[in-house]
Design a protein around this motif. Structure first.
Motif, PDB file in Angstrom:
ATOM      1  N   PHE A  56      49.805  22.434  44.602  1.00 22.23           N
ATOM      2  CA  PHE A  56      50.957  23.294  44.341  1.00 22.23           C
ATOM      3  C   PHE A  56      51.241  23.431  42.846  1.00 22.23           C
ATOM      4  N   THR A  57      50.606  22.615  42.050  1.00 17.19           N
ATOM      5  CA  THR A  57      50.773  22.668  40.593  1.00 17.19           C
ATOM      6  C   THR A  57      49.395  22.590  39.944  1.00 17.19           C
ATOM      7  N   ASN A  58      49.330  23.011  38.679  1.00 19.53           N
ATOM      8  CA  ASN A  58      48.073  22.972  37.911  1.00 19.53           C
ATOM      9  C   ASN A  58      46.920  23.637  38.662  1.00 19.53           C
ATOM     10  N   ILE A  59      47.243  24.717  39.350  1.00 17.83           N
ATOM     11  CA  ILE A  59      46.248  25.387  40.192  1.00 17.83           C
ATOM     12  C   ILE A  59      45.133  25.995  39.353  1.00 17.83           C
ATOM     13  N   LYS A  60      45.512  26.621  38.276  1.00 17.76           N
ATOM     14  CA  LYS A  60      44.498  27.237  37.411  1.00 17.76           C
ATOM     15  C   LYS A  60      43.474  26.208  36.948  1.00 17.76           C
ATOM     16  N   ASP A  61      43.938  25.044  36.550  1.00 15.88           N
ATOM     17  CA  ASP A  61      43.030  23.996  36.077  1.00 15.88           C
ATOM     18  C   ASP A  61      42.060  23.576  37.176  1.00 15.88           C
ATOM     19  N   LYS A  62      42.565  23.505  38.402  1.00 18.10           N
ATOM     20  CA  LYS A  62      41.711  23.114  39.525  1.00 18.10           C
ATOM     21  C   LYS A  62      40.654  24.179  39.805  1.00 18.10           C
ATOM     22  N   ASN A  65      46.980  34.167  42.828  1.00 14.08           N
ATOM     23  CA  ASN A  65      46.172  35.192  42.171  1.00 14.08           C
ATOM     24  C   ASN A  65      45.675  34.667  40.835  1.00 14.08           C
ATOM     25  N   TRP A  66      44.527  35.172  40.408  1.00 12.67           N
ATOM     26  CA  TRP A  66      43.905  34.652  39.192  1.00 12.67           C
ATOM     27  C   TRP A  66      44.459  35.413  37.978  1.00 12.67           C
ATOM     28  N   THR A  67      45.745  35.201  37.739  1.00  7.35           N
ATOM     29  CA  THR A  67      46.468  35.856  36.654  1.00  7.35           C
ATOM     30  C   THR A  67      47.247  34.804  35.865  1.00  7.35           C
ATOM     31  N   TYR A  68      47.640  35.168  34.648  1.00  8.62           N
ATOM     32  CA  TYR A  68      48.488  34.260  33.874  1.00  8.62           C
ATOM     33  C   TYR A  68      49.851  34.085  34.545  1.00  8.62           C
ATOM     34  N   TYR A  69      50.375  35.189  35.054  1.00  3.24           N
ATOM     35  CA  TYR A  69      51.728  35.151  35.599  1.00  3.24           C
ATOM     36  C   TYR A  69      51.830  34.246  36.821  1.00  3.24           C
ATOM     37  N   ALA A  70      50.731  34.128  37.561  1.00  2.00           N
ATOM     38  CA  ALA A  70      50.759  33.320  38.785  1.00  2.00           C
ATOM     39  C   ALA A  70      51.142  31.873  38.504  1.00  2.00           C
ATOM     40  N   ARG A  71      50.898  31.416  37.268  1.00  2.14           N
ATOM     41  CA  ARG A  71      51.241  30.027  36.930  1.00  2.14           C
ATOM     42  C   ARG A  71      52.743  29.784  37.013  1.00  2.14           C
ATOM     43  N   LYS A  72      53.547  30.866  36.910  1.00  2.10           N
ATOM     44  CA  LYS A  72      55.005  30.728  36.929  1.00  2.10           C
ATOM     45  C   LYS A  72      55.579  30.838  38.337  1.00  2.10           C
TER      46      LYS A  72
END
Length: 282
Positions: free
Chosen positions: A7-13, A104-111
């Motif tokens: 649920f967190t740090n998804i992009k890194d994973k 989604n593989w976007t910057y905004y998805a991190r928020k």
């Protein structure tokens, strides 16, 4: 299968797993604008790994195409889904790892509040192998049937003009369907009123059941399912078919056969009703 949910740090994973690829990466994602992820994809492609990506034709994907163009130049295979809106967010790595979730593989998805499940598959497990093939088949279907293969900068840049305003389009389609569903329910009520005015004994309990089923579409679908499965028409239809001349033009099945309401029903349901109406010259 070993599964982990994040649920967190998804992009890194996601990046961590993309970097482990040894032979193949297959991606289907609605929005791909995170340049850090795109960079990993074209670096992996440049390293000789087969990388296949299919994205939606939403205009947001094409505002800055420099990195996608580099991905193409480095041998990456890019497809843009132009038929049905692609809303998937999954990735298959080396036929052994599946990443799937809302992210989604976007910057905004991190928020956003998002999730992904990372599944490490056991190739000797039948269920794992079956699930892998389902994900592969879905991506390959989009790439072969519903997408444009992007093989040049010009082709990629053309989507800057033709890309869809997805949020507006989806909201508009939802509104259109809401109105069409209401129109169908009004048509059902009108047909029942006319049948009763002709002394055809149609039960008004139909309207109550329509409400219990959550509206006209679900109500009619339930009836059609029973009729198609059993091969036996419901009593309401039989009552409309009995008079001479018949009044099956007041039936639920007649409404389904009308072009106006086709988008609310499946091809199987529509064909059943059309063939039925042909028997009555309608």
């Amino acid at each position: 299968m070993k599964s982990e949910v994040f649920f967190t740090n998804i992009k890194d994973k996601i990046i961590e797993h993309l970097k482990t690829a040894e032979c193949q990466i297959m991606v289907a994602v609605a929005w791909l604008t995170d340049e850090d992820i795109i960079r990993i994809l074209y670096q992996q492609s440049e390293a000789g790994i087969e990388v296949k990506v299919v994205i939606s034709d939403s205009k947001e994907n094409f505002k800055n195409t420099a990195n996608l163009n580099r991905f193409i130049k480095n041998g990456g295979k890019l497809f843009v889904a132009t038929n049905n809106f692609l809303h998937h967010k999954f990735c298959v790595i080396d036929n052994s790892t599946i990443i799937n979730g809302s992210y989604n593989w976007t910057y905004y998805a991190r928020k956003n509040e998002e999730n992904v499940i990372v599944m490490s598959l056991d190739k000797d497990n039948y269920d794992d192998e079956k699930m892998l093939k389902q994900f592969q088949a879905k991506l390959n279907f989009f790439c072969s049937k519903l997408s444009v293969f992007v093989d040049s900068k010009d082709c990629l840049d053309s989507f800057k003009e033709t890309g869809k305003d997805t949020a507006f389009v989806l909201a508009q389609l939802d509104e259109e369907e809401i109105l069409l569903r209401k129109e169908l329910e009004d048509a059902v009520r009108k047909s029942i009123d006319e049948a009763l005015s002709l002394k055809i004994p149609i039960s008004q309990m139909i309207l109550e059941r329509m409400n219990l089923d959550g509206g006209g579409v679900e109500f009619i679908k339930r009836i059609l399912h029973d009729e198609i499965s059993s091969g036996e028409m419901k009593s309401g239809f039989k009552k409309l078919a009995e008079p001479i001349p018949h009044r099956v033009d007041l039936s639920l099945e007649y409404l389904v056969s009308r072009p106006k309401f086709e988008k609310l029903f499946t091809e199987k349901e529509i064909n059943f009703c059309k063939k039925l109406m042909e028997k009555y010259k309608l």
